[in-house]
Design a protein around this motif. Sequence first.
Motif, PDB file in Angstrom:
ATOM      1  N   ALA A  18       0.435  -0.983  -0.244  1.00  0.00           N
ATOM      2  CA  ALA A  18       0.143   0.105   0.168  1.00  0.00           C
ATOM      3  C   ALA A  18       1.108   1.261   0.469  1.00  0.00           C
ATOM      4  O   ALA A  18       2.001   0.707   0.760  1.00  0.00           O
ATOM      5  CB  ALA A  18      -0.958  -0.205   0.975  1.00  0.00           C
ATOM      6  N   LYS A  19       0.659   1.999  -0.612  1.00  0.00           N
ATOM      7  CA  LYS A  19       1.349   3.572  -0.386  1.00  0.00           C
ATOM      8  C   LYS A  19       0.700   4.855   0.182  1.00  0.00           C
ATOM      9  O   LYS A  19      -0.608   4.785  -0.854  1.00  0.00           O
ATOM     10  CB  LYS A  19       1.524   3.459  -1.720  1.00  0.00           C
ATOM     11  N   LEU A  20       0.368   5.287   1.244  1.00  0.00           N
ATOM     12  CA  LEU A  20      -0.446   5.688   1.512  1.00  0.00           C
ATOM     13  C   LEU A  20      -0.109   7.345   2.377  1.00  0.00           C
ATOM     14  O   LEU A  20       1.256   7.375   2.397  1.00  0.00           O
ATOM     15  CB  LEU A  20      -0.853   5.890   3.318  1.00  0.00           C
ATOM     16  N   LYS A  21      -1.279   8.384   1.643  1.00  0.00           N
ATOM     17  CA  LYS A  21      -0.379   9.701   1.785  1.00  0.00           C
ATOM     18  C   LYS A  21      -1.167  10.145   3.167  1.00  0.00           C
ATOM     19  O   LYS A  21      -2.560  10.325   2.800  1.00  0.00           O
ATOM     20  CB  LYS A  21      -0.992  10.633   0.871  1.00  0.00           C
ATOM     21  N   VAL A  22      -0.122  10.273   4.386  1.00  0.00           N
ATOM     22  CA  VAL A  22      -1.229  10.195   5.569  1.00  0.00           C
ATOM     23  C   VAL A  22      -0.905  12.215   5.943  1.00  0.00           C
ATOM     24  O   VAL A  22       0.184  12.027   6.739  1.00  0.00           O
ATOM     25  CB  VAL A  22      -0.649   9.698   6.559  1.00  0.00           C
ATOM     26  N   ILE A  57       4.161   6.711   2.751  1.00  0.00           N
ATOM     27  CA  ILE A  57       4.124   5.778   3.774  1.00  0.00           C
ATOM     28  C   ILE A  57       4.316   4.219   2.990  1.00  0.00           C
ATOM     29  O   ILE A  57       2.708   4.158   2.750  1.00  0.00           O
ATOM     30  CB  ILE A  57       3.346   5.055   4.914  1.00  0.00           C
ATOM     31  N   ASN A  58       4.797   3.457   2.769  1.00  0.00           N
ATOM     32  CA  ASN A  58       5.166   2.621   2.503  1.00  0.00           C
ATOM     33  C   ASN A  58       4.697   1.478   2.973  1.00  0.00           C
ATOM     34  O   ASN A  58       5.735   1.071   3.837  1.00  0.00           O
ATOM     35  CB  ASN A  58       5.683   1.872   1.059  1.00  0.00           C
ATOM     36  N   GLY A  59       3.600   0.173   2.822  1.00  0.00           N
ATOM     37  CA  GLY A  59       4.049  -1.055   3.324  1.00  0.00           C
ATOM     38  C   GLY A  59       2.611  -1.904   3.237  1.00  0.00           C
ATOM     39  O   GLY A  59       1.780  -1.244   2.200  1.00  0.00           O
ATOM     40  N   ASN A 104     -10.962  -0.800  -2.118  1.00  0.00           N
ATOM     41  CA  ASN A 104     -10.424  -0.620  -3.112  1.00  0.00           C
ATOM     42  C   ASN A 104     -10.901   0.853  -2.506  1.00  0.00           C
ATOM     43  O   ASN A 104     -12.138   1.987  -3.486  1.00  0.00           O
ATOM     44  CB  ASN A 104     -12.261  -0.591  -3.973  1.00  0.00           C
ATOM     45  N   ILE A 105     -10.512   1.494  -1.490  1.00  0.00           N
ATOM     46  CA  ILE A 105     -10.327   3.023  -0.582  1.00  0.00           C
ATOM     47  C   ILE A 105      -9.174   3.856  -1.565  1.00  0.00           C
ATOM     48  O   ILE A 105      -8.162   3.590  -2.173  1.00  0.00           O
ATOM     49  CB  ILE A 105      -9.661   2.979   0.372  1.00  0.00           C
ATOM     50  N   SER A 106     -10.093   4.839  -1.930  1.00  0.00           N
ATOM     51  CA  SER A 106      -9.418   6.391  -2.320  1.00  0.00           C
ATOM     52  C   SER A 106      -8.908   7.046  -1.453  1.00  0.00           C
ATOM     53  O   SER A 106      -8.051   8.181  -1.275  1.00  0.00           O
ATOM     54  CB  SER A 106      -9.677   6.737  -3.323  1.00  0.00           C
ATOM     55  N   ARG A 107      -9.594   7.228  -0.570  1.00  0.00           N
ATOM     56  CA  ARG A 107      -9.537   8.394   0.693  1.00  0.00           C
ATOM     57  C   ARG A 107      -9.758   8.393   1.437  1.00  0.00           C
ATOM     58  O   ARG A 107     -11.715   7.354   1.318  1.00  0.00           O
ATOM     59  CB  ARG A 107      -9.478   9.302   0.316  1.00  0.00           C
TER      60      ARG A 107
END
Length: 253
Positions: free
Chosen positions: A125-129, A140-142, A219-222
């Motif tokens: 997952a690639k997340l912008k938090v 965050i990648n993980g 399938n979350i976008s945000r």
Amino acid sequence: MKIAFVASPRLAAQRALQELSGRYGQAAAEEADFIVTIGGDGTALKALHDASAMPAMPVFAMRTDSSEGFLCNSLRTDDLTARLQAAFSVELPVLQAEIEQVEGRSQVLFGINEIVLNRQVFQQAKLKVAVNGEGDLMIINGDGLVLTTPLGSTGYNRSLGGPLLPLGSSLLALTGIAIWRPPAWSPVVLSDRATLDVEVIEAAHHPVQIVTTSGTVPNISRARLFRSPDRTVTLLFDREAQSRFGPPFGRSC
């Protein structure tokens, strides 16, 4: 006294349900004075999720011998009315997730112990938090993230190396699942007034889902995660079970 019994499908729980409902009756949950669960923590958490939509509906959980039961009282059938009347009540927070999916659909989920964002496929997952919409964004990648309440901090969060939050504290924990980047990532302790905004980068190619014990949304976008401002749940303990925790545990009612 009207009681709604909810039981695990396991044989021991079903036998206890038959005996208890025969002795005390079986009320519909929306008409009951108490919800009593028979099983383990999973059964209790499901009942708490359901009760979060019914203000002030108390849940008294009882543990069968074959079940795990951190949230549970011992299972007895002969003095339930007296135990309910004498029980100590604690008010617990509810987490809320406002979710937007890749195709544009919006949903809301609630979590009693935790809300988990994790990858759906092999790719990370690639997340912008962002916390409270302020400061620099964290990339965050993980495998994902877990936002947990003090109650939930004793379970999955703890197994991931997250902090054990004092029960009854006004804190939340944000813990990573197999975080690869940033390499110096460590769990974060937040005020329970914090708001967590998460955007999934390349969501179509690195799909992410949100999971609580009340459901899963793929399938979350945000998503925006926070402590619900208008939902709490009430859990009941007899004095024997209360002594396991020590002060403080939740907020007494």
